[in-house]
Scaffold this motif. Structure first.
Motif, PDB file in Angstrom:
ATOM      1  N   LEU A 111       0.734  -1.435  -0.078  1.00 25.10           N
ATOM      2  CA  LEU A 111       0.028  -0.095   0.068  1.00 25.10           C
ATOM      3  C   LEU A 111       1.000   1.340  -0.028  1.00 25.10           C
ATOM      4  N   ASN A 112       1.903   1.297   0.745  1.00 26.53           N
ATOM      5  CA  ASN A 112       2.823   2.431   0.906  1.00 26.53           C
ATOM      6  C   ASN A 112       3.510   2.531  -0.242  1.00 26.53           C
ATOM      7  N   ASN A 113       3.681   1.514  -1.203  1.00 25.05           N
ATOM      8  CA  ASN A 113       4.541   1.684  -2.316  1.00 25.05           C
ATOM      9  C   ASN A 113       3.915   1.864  -3.576  1.00 25.05           C
ATOM     10  N   LEU A 114       2.558   1.888  -3.367  1.00 23.94           N
ATOM     11  CA  LEU A 114       1.752   2.463  -4.681  1.00 23.94           C
ATOM     12  C   LEU A 114       2.099   3.483  -5.390  1.00 23.94           C
ATOM     13  N   PHE A 151      -2.875   5.365  -6.229  1.00 21.57           N
ATOM     14  CA  PHE A 151      -3.126   5.518  -4.702  1.00 21.57           C
ATOM     15  C   PHE A 151      -4.277   6.541  -4.873  1.00 21.57           C
ATOM     16  N   LEU A 152      -4.277   7.464  -6.050  1.00 22.60           N
ATOM     17  CA  LEU A 152      -5.438   8.334  -6.129  1.00 22.60           C
ATOM     18  C   LEU A 152      -6.624   7.799  -6.624  1.00 22.60           C
ATOM     19  N   GLU A 153      -6.373   6.516  -7.495  1.00 24.07           N
ATOM     20  CA  GLU A 153      -7.514   5.902  -7.920  1.00 24.07           C
ATOM     21  C   GLU A 153      -8.328   5.242  -6.729  1.00 24.07           C
ATOM     22  N   ILE A 154      -7.572   4.662  -5.924  1.00 18.87           N
ATOM     23  CA  ILE A 154      -8.033   4.131  -4.457  1.00 18.87           C
ATOM     24  C   ILE A 154      -8.890   5.272  -3.575  1.00 18.87           C
TER      25      ILE A 154
END
Length: 237
Positions: free
Chosen positions: A194-197, A202-205
C-alpha cells in the motif's frame, strides 16, 4: 446458522410469525461473520477483519473474526447476549436471507424455517388476513436490499485488492492460556505494498473511496489481542 432456507411465499407462510430477537444463541458457534466494507469502521473497533478466499467463486470475502477456534463465538455468552456494541449485519438480518432469482440482478427473500425465531403462534405475522405482506416483510425487503447493494460494492472492493496484488496471507502466532496458537488461512491488506503504490494508483483508490475500509482493516488486526483475552476469560484463566 441457516438450517432450512426457503423462499418466502404467501401460501406457505400465511400463518408464519417472527419472534423478536432477544438473544444470539443461534450464532454462538460461528467464529466468523461476513461484513461489508461499509461496516469496517465500526467493526474494526471490536473485531479483527480478514479476507477469506473462496476458490470456487475465485474471489475474496471480508469477515470479522468472532473467535479463535471453529465453533466458538467469543462474543455470545451463556445467556445468549452479544458482548459487544456492534453486531454484524449478517447476524442482525437472521432468520432472513437473499437468494438470486432466475432473472439477472433480481433476488428473492428467503427465510430459515428451522430457526427458533419462526413460529405459527408467537411474534409478528409475515402476511395479513388478506394475504398481503405486513410491515415485517416491507422492513426486511428494505434492509436486505440495502445490504445487497453494500455486498455488491464490497465484492468490487475485494476484487480490486486482489487484482492489484494488495492481499497477503496472514500468519500470526498468539499466546493464550492453552499455549501458542497459529492464526493462518486468511488474508490481509499488505501495508508495505500500500505504501509503495504509485501516486496514480493511490489516487484511484481514493477516488473509489476505498481508503477508509483499507485503513480500518489494517487497524482492526490489533483486536486479535481482544480475542485472546476473551478466550482466556472463557477458559477461566
Amino acid at each position: 446458522m441457516f438450517e432450512k432456507v426457503v423462499p418466502v411465499n404467501k401460501e406457505r407462510h400465511a400463518q408464519t410469525r417472527i419472534k423478536e430477537i432477544t438473544g444470539f444463541s443461534f450464532a454462538s458457534k460461528f467464529h466468523i461473520a461476513y461484513v461489508t466494507m461499509h461496516e469496517f469502521a465500526r467493526a474494526a473497533a471490536i473485531y479483527p477483519i480478514v479476507f477469506l478466499e473462496d476458490k470456487e467463486k475465485d474471489e475474496f470475502r471480508p469477515v470479522a473474526l468472532l473467535g479463535l477456534d471453529a465453533g466458538t463465538n467469543l462474543f455470545v455468552g451463556a445467556d445468549g447476549k452479544w458482548d459487544a456494541s456492534y453486531v454484524p449485519a449478517i447476524i442482525r438480518r437472521y432468520p432472513f436471507a437473499l437468494a438470486s432469482s432466475d432473472k439477472e440482478g433480481q433476488f428473492t427473500i428467503c427465510i430459515d424455517e428451522g430457526s427458533e425465531l419462526v413460529s405459527s403462534t408467537e411474534g409478528s405475522p409475515l402476511f395479513d388476513d388478506k394475504g398481503e405482506p405486513t410491515q415485517v416483510i416491507e422492513n426486511v425487503k428494505r434492509y436486505l436490499s440495502e445490504l445487497q447493494q453494500m455486498d455488491a460494492l464490497t465484492r468490487e472492493f475485494a476484487k480490486f485488492l486482489a487484482a492489484h496484488n494488495m492481499l497477503t496471507p496472514l500468519n500470526m502466532r498468539v499466546r493464550e492460556s492453552a499455549g501458542i496458537k497459529n492464526i493462518a488461512g486468511c488474508y490481509v491488506i499488505n501495508e508495505e505494498r500500500l505504501n509503495n503504490l504509485s501516486d496514480e494508483r493511490f489516487l484511484e483508490i481514493r477516488a473509489k473511496r476505498y481508503l477508509p475500509a483499507i485503513y480500518a482493516q489494517l487497524i482492526s488486526l490489533a483486536q486479535i489481542e481482544r480475542l485472546v483475552t476473551l478466550a482466556d476469560k472463557r477458559a477461566g484463566k
